[in-house]
Design an enzyme around this catalytic site. Structure first.
Site, PDB file in Angstrom:
ATOM      1  N   LYS A  61       0.846  -1.189   0.000  1.00 39.93           N
ATOM      2  CA  LYS A  61       0.000   0.000   0.000  1.00 39.93           C
ATOM      3  C   LYS A  61       0.886   1.245   0.000  1.00 39.93           C
ATOM      4  O   LYS A  61       1.937   1.259   0.655  1.00 39.93           O
ATOM      5  CB  LYS A  61      -0.868  -0.044   1.262  1.00 39.93           C
ATOM      6  N   SER A  94      -9.442   1.315   3.251  1.00 41.84           N
ATOM      7  CA  SER A  94      -8.646   2.103   2.341  1.00 41.84           C
ATOM      8  C   SER A  94      -7.566   1.323   1.592  1.00 41.84           C
ATOM      9  O   SER A  94      -6.964   1.854   0.669  1.00 41.84           O
ATOM     10  CB  SER A  94      -7.977   3.239   3.121  1.00 41.84           C
ATOM     11  N   SER A 142      -9.463  -1.046   7.479  1.00 44.54           N
ATOM     12  CA  SER A 142      -8.971  -0.773   6.126  1.00 44.54           C
ATOM     13  C   SER A 142      -8.319  -1.948   5.409  1.00 44.54           C
ATOM     14  O   SER A 142      -8.073  -1.871   4.214  1.00 44.54           O
ATOM     15  CB  SER A 142      -7.987   0.397   6.152  1.00 44.54           C
TER      16      SER A 142
END
Lengths: 546, 499
Positions: free
Chosen positions: B75, B159, B183
């Site tokens: 990420k 996310s 997330s």
């Protein structure tokens, strides 16, 4: 480490364009009307509280492994964390904790077994995180006190220490000409101990006396290097005036003062400024002021006019800070990895007050003399000299240290007495020669200088140079008798002016001088003139009366 | 796509193939780059590492390493040395870290090949992976690769949506995400992969760009529980650079092929039976409870009475820490910087241009909560509520405190629904979406406990439905065992997407 290039490009920036010095002048109190002000001063009781920011002399910074060092090239001692590079986390430096604990113990504080860190937010370009990590609610040490002697040592006073908190120092902004601000983050993140006193000091003199005592303690226990010019011991003073002792007036904070003289001036100035305002019917505003080193005035700091809300919150990246004691440390699997408060207490050296007391009591030094030695870490040297030669007069020894040893250390740029080229033992031998009239003061000085250059023992120097004086009374008497006899034969007038009733008259002195000169000539200048003088006087007196 | 897609195989069997030289690392990388290209329209990656850089790296690698060049994705809020790390924000658009996050370094040191940085909501604030400077990430499920419709597709969840999509499509064998309020688990559930949020402190946060320091934890996304276990064992443990990591050693997790759950007590939190949960998910949840029960586990209903306060509590704490953590972005040392003006003006302008509305909103709210006059009313109160939620969960897992306790794992939904369509999702505000979708995941972050999202079945709309398991602190062993059992029982099939 952040490559210096990265920092140079991004941090030593010609930016922050238009960032003006944050001080503006508001109203200056004219110091020349001092006389006037003094008359009114008695009716007002000033109260001063102090916040001392003492930089911890640890190898690395409080939360990063970057070195803590002064005078390095700008931004060369900056870790990713110090530059607030995203994703970096603080890691507590155990050495800083140890030193804060030692300081707390030396200031009679209660050491908190568990303390916490908080974030204090404000935007300032030399504080890259946008917040300072400090200990707001639960500091490492609380509720201490310090006894300090007033400037002349005549009275001992007490000040309460509210707390000692660990926190980060900020970087430095340099406002250059041409409206450019440069930022150096070398200092950013260096460990500070903020020592907060209760508002209990009532004069500039007392504030300075307290600060000097505190300073001496920090030096002594080795937690702060205390280089004032390098900002390692900075003071914020909260000053107010009131008419009754029980009520405190509106306080004004003067920030960031370095140097005892400056602190004295600031407090003095601020007290007078406030009295003047009130006497003129005005109201003292609660504000933060800065000391202008050039003019000696305090000026309002524009930035802080609006009351800051620091939006404190707990620092989530640091677990609670634990310290242990003898009983709790035993339950740990690795006791050496933690701070043991009891162990630190045992390791504390003797503090300045005790050392001074010892010097005054055992050697009958004055407070000033004792303080002089203590502040310079020279008490052991002094004591060793005295132990080697009990007969010596302590004040003579003290004077020698003050005059000759210090001069030598300054000349050779020596930072501690341990580096001195003349050991205490050698100085004792030298002073004994002097004491026993084997050498005179002049030769003693010469011997001392020779000892520094040759590193030889004073006895040997005197011996080899044949500097020893004839001071043995019998020999001196014999020599003086011979000289008087010679003079009487060759130049009878020489002694005729001597008047036993007026031995200090010009004529008497002249007569003595003639005798001495002859003895010096006869002995090849080896006579101890002081002894010879006494003997000659006695002989001449005897001759006159007989 | 070949019928036996090596890129979709479990990590452990691919490692076996590499060891036996059935396939070379180079070949694996070539295929992965092709896959990244094929799935480009999903917008899973913010940046992809140059092919030549990686090939050079894997040729140098001697195959003796643990990961043998296995491709993975990270990420884009984990710092990667010499590789841009944007947090999907204009603020860090051109930011290139000089160091790598501990978890990334552990993976590359173990021989993994970093393929690229995956998309997220700006600074990980969001639940959809839609609020990003490179635009939204699309869910591969029910996505028409041949004729993509600009509006008609499902969101990946967030996310860590980019990581979930990269794993779901075979563009990576596993990926790192970060889980602050769900997330990792939420996008994992929407994309039909496994998503582990480990115990707070078991994985280092050093190098993870902070959202909420007291809740952030690096998470692992992979296509099966075994792969998650394999990566977890590489990553877990103390890091001297992160003072909040576990002291001492962390036990390696070992899971049997067909683990038994006979000794387990499975708790069903009754407060999670919210009216908003879709019937399909409730049905799946019930099925799973029965499966546990039928295989000898004791299934009990438990109460987490403070669950209803979790959302608002999370909001206050999150905003407070966000306001603080974002204070460093002033444009001086790094990041976006506006020209001109006085210092304060420059700060304001840089921050206004650098952050999106959602980030700015949280900063403003956070600063409000932290004001001296509000601190007790909001922040301090939220901390107290957090402690209550923690206590709820602790009590449930506590073996020695009688009734309504002694549970080994909790079984719960991950979220209220399957992946929503972008056009419906985009109409709601960021904060509303967070409230809606993080409701069942936040508690684990508040309490610090480990939790995992496991895909179980498909909905009628052929979208993955996943369930969540939670265990007590540092009890990843039990958690992953239960997850493996659920995985075995549900036999969820990874699809062959029609690239």
């Amino acid at each position: 480490m952040v490559p210096s290039l990265f920092m140079m490009q991004r941090c030593l920036f010609p930016g922050a364009i238009g960032c003006k010095p944050s001080f503006i002048l508001v109203k200056r109190y004219n110091c020349s009307s001092q006389k006037n002000a003094r008359l009114q001063d008695d009716r007002w009781i000033p109260t001063v509280g102090l916040e001392i920011h003492a930089q911890i002399n640890s190898q690395s910074k409080l939360f990063s492994s970057a070195k803590n060092q002064f005078m390095a090239p700008p931004n060369s001692l900056v870790s990713n964390f110090d530059a607030s590079i995203p994703g970096t986390l603080p890691v507590i430096n155990k050495e800083c904790v140890r030193k804060a604990v030692r300081t707390g113990l030396a200031l009679n504080c209660k050491i908190q077994k568990t303390s916490f860190f908080d974030r204090k937010h404000y935007f300032y370009s030399d504080m890259p995180q946008g917040y300072q990590i400090t200990q707001y609610k639960h500091p490492i040490a609380k509720n201490g006190y310090l006894h300090y002697p007033t400037a002349d040592g005549s009275v001992v006073k007490r000040v309460k220490i509210e707390q000692i908190q660990l926190e980060q120092d900020s970087g430095k902004s340099m406002h250059e000409e041409g409206q450019v601000t440069l930022i150096d983050l070398n200092r950013a993140g260096v460990g500070l101990m903020e020592i907060v006193t209760a508002p209990e000091v009532s004069s500039a003199g007392d504030a300075c006396a307290f600060l000097k005592e505190l300073y001496g303690i920090l030096m002594r226990i080795g937690t702060c290097d205390g280089k004032l010019a390098e900002g390692q011991f900075r003071v914020d003073a909260n000053i107010s005036i009131a008419q009754q002792k029980t009520k405190l007036g509106t306080r004004v904070e003067v920030k960031n003062i370095s140097g005892f003289k400056h602190i004295h001036n600031v407090i003095e100035y601020e007290i007078k400024r406030q009295i003047r305002i009130v006497e003129e019917g005005g109201i003292v505003e609660s504000e933060t002021r800065a000391f202008d080193y050039e003019t000696g005035f305090t000026v309002s700091m524009r930035d802080k006019e609006i009351k800051q809300d620091y939006r404190f919150m707990p620092e989530p990246n640091l677990p609670p800070l634990h310290v242990y004691d003898d009983s709790s440390v035993t339950s740990l699997s690795n006791p050496s990895s933690v701070i043991n408060v009891d162990q630190e207490r045992r390791n504390l050296p003797k503090l300045p007050a005790d050392i001074r007391g010892h010097l005054i009591e055992s050697f009958h030094l004055s407070f000033v003399e004792a303080e002089f030695l203590t502040n310079r870490n020279m008490e052991n040297y002094f004591i060793e000299v005295m132990e080697c030669a009990h007969n010596l007069n302590p004040t003579v020894v003290w004077n020698w240290i003050k005059m000759h040893v210090i001069a030598h250390m300054v000349e050779y740029n020596l930072s501690s007495i341990e580096e001195c080229y003349v050991s205490a033992r050698d100085l004792a031998a030298l002073l004994l020669l002097l004491h026993n009239n084997e050498i005179n003061a002049e030769t003693a000085h010469l011997t001392f200088t020779t000892a520094i250059q040759t590193r030889q023992h004073p006895d040997k120097i005197v011996e080899e140079n044949n500097w020893k004086m004839i001071s043995d009374k019998e020999t001196v008497t014999k020599l003086c008798e011979d000289a008087i006899a010679t003079l009487q034969c060759t130049d009878a007038k020489a002694l005729s002016g001597y008047d036993a009733d007026k031995p200090k008259s010009k004529a008497s002195k002249q007569a003595i001088k003639r005798v001495i000169m002859l003895v010096r000539k006869n002995t090849n200048d080896k006579i101890h003139t002081g002894v010879a003088k006494d003997v000659t006087m006695k002989l001449l007196n005897y001759k006159r009366t007989s | 796509m070949s019928s036996t897609d090596i890129l979709m195989k479990p990590l452990v069997s691919v490692l076996q193939m590499l060891r036996n030289r059935v396939i070379s690392t180079e070949e694996l990388l070539h295929r992965t780059y092709t896959r990244i290209n094929e799935t480009k329209s999903l917008n899973a990656f913010v940046s992809v590492v140059e092919k030549n850089d990686n090939l050079e790296f894997c040729i140098k690698d001697d195959r003796s390493s643990i990961l043998k060049g296995i491709p993975f994705a990270v990420k884009d809020n984990f710092s990667t040395r010499n590789i841009s790390t944007t947090c999907a924000s204009n603020m860090l658009r051109n930011y290139v870290p000089t160091y790598s996050a501990t978890v990334v370094k552990k993976l590359t040191d173990a021989g993994g090949t970093l393929m690229g940085k995956t998309n997220l909501d700006e600074f990980a604030m969001g639940v959809g992976t839609v609020d990003s400077i490179i635009g939204p990430t699309r869910n591969p499920w029910q996505y028409d690769f041949q004729h993509p419709n600009p509006d008609d597709w499902y969101i990946a969840g967030g996310s860590s949506g980019g990581s979930a999509v990269a794993v779901a499509t075979g563009a990576s064998y596993f990926a790192l995400g970060s889980d602050t309020g769900g997330s990792v688990r939420l996008p994992a559930s929407f994309c039909g992969v496994v998503g582990l949020k480990p115990t707070y402190g078991s994985l280092s946060r050093h190098g993870l760009i902070s959202l909420v320091n007291s809740m952030d934890v690096p998470g692992i996304l992979a296509r099966c529980v075994d792969d998650v276990v394999f990566i977890y064992n590489i990553l877990s443990g103390n890091d001297p650079r992160d003072s909040t990591t576990v002291q001492g050693k962390v036990e390696k997790v070992v899971i049997e092929e067909n683990p038994s759950v006979k000794d387990l007590v499975v708790g069903i939190p009754k407060q999670y039976h919210g009216p908003d949960v879709s019937p399909e998910i409730i049905d799946c949840w019930k099925w799973a409870a029965d499966i546990f029960s039928n295989n000898g586990a004791k299934v009990v209903e438990v109460s987490l009475p403070h669950t209803q306060y979790s959302i608002v509590c999370y909001h206050v704490l999150c905003c407070g820490e966000v306001a603080s953590n974002m204070a460093r972005y002033d444009g001086l040392q790094y990041g976006h910087r506006s020209d001109g003006g006085f210092t304060e003006e420059m700060y304001a302008k840089s921050r206004n241009e650098g952050f999106n509305e959602s980030v700015r909103g949280r900063i403003t709210a956070g600063n409000y909560f932290l004001l001296r006059r509000n601190y007790r009313k909001y922040y301090e109160k939220a901390q107290k509520v957090r402690r209550l939620i923690q206590t709820d969960i602790k009590k449930v897992f506590d073996k020695g405190s009688g009734k309504n306790s002694g549970v080994d794992v909790l079984l719960a939904p991950v979220t209220v629904s399957t992946a929503p369509q972008y056009k419906t999702f985009a109409q709601k505000t960021n904060s509303y979406r967070t409230v809606e979708h993080d409701i069942y995941t936040q508690s684990a972050n508040m309490a610090g406990v480990p939790a995992i999202s496991v895909p179980v079945r498909l909905s009628q709309a052929k979208l993955p439905i996943s369930l969540q398991l939670l265990a007590s602190n540092f009890n990843e062993g039990t958690l992953l065992r239960a997850a493996k059992f659920l995985e075995n029982a549900s036999s969820f099939q990874h699809p062959k997407f029609d690239f």
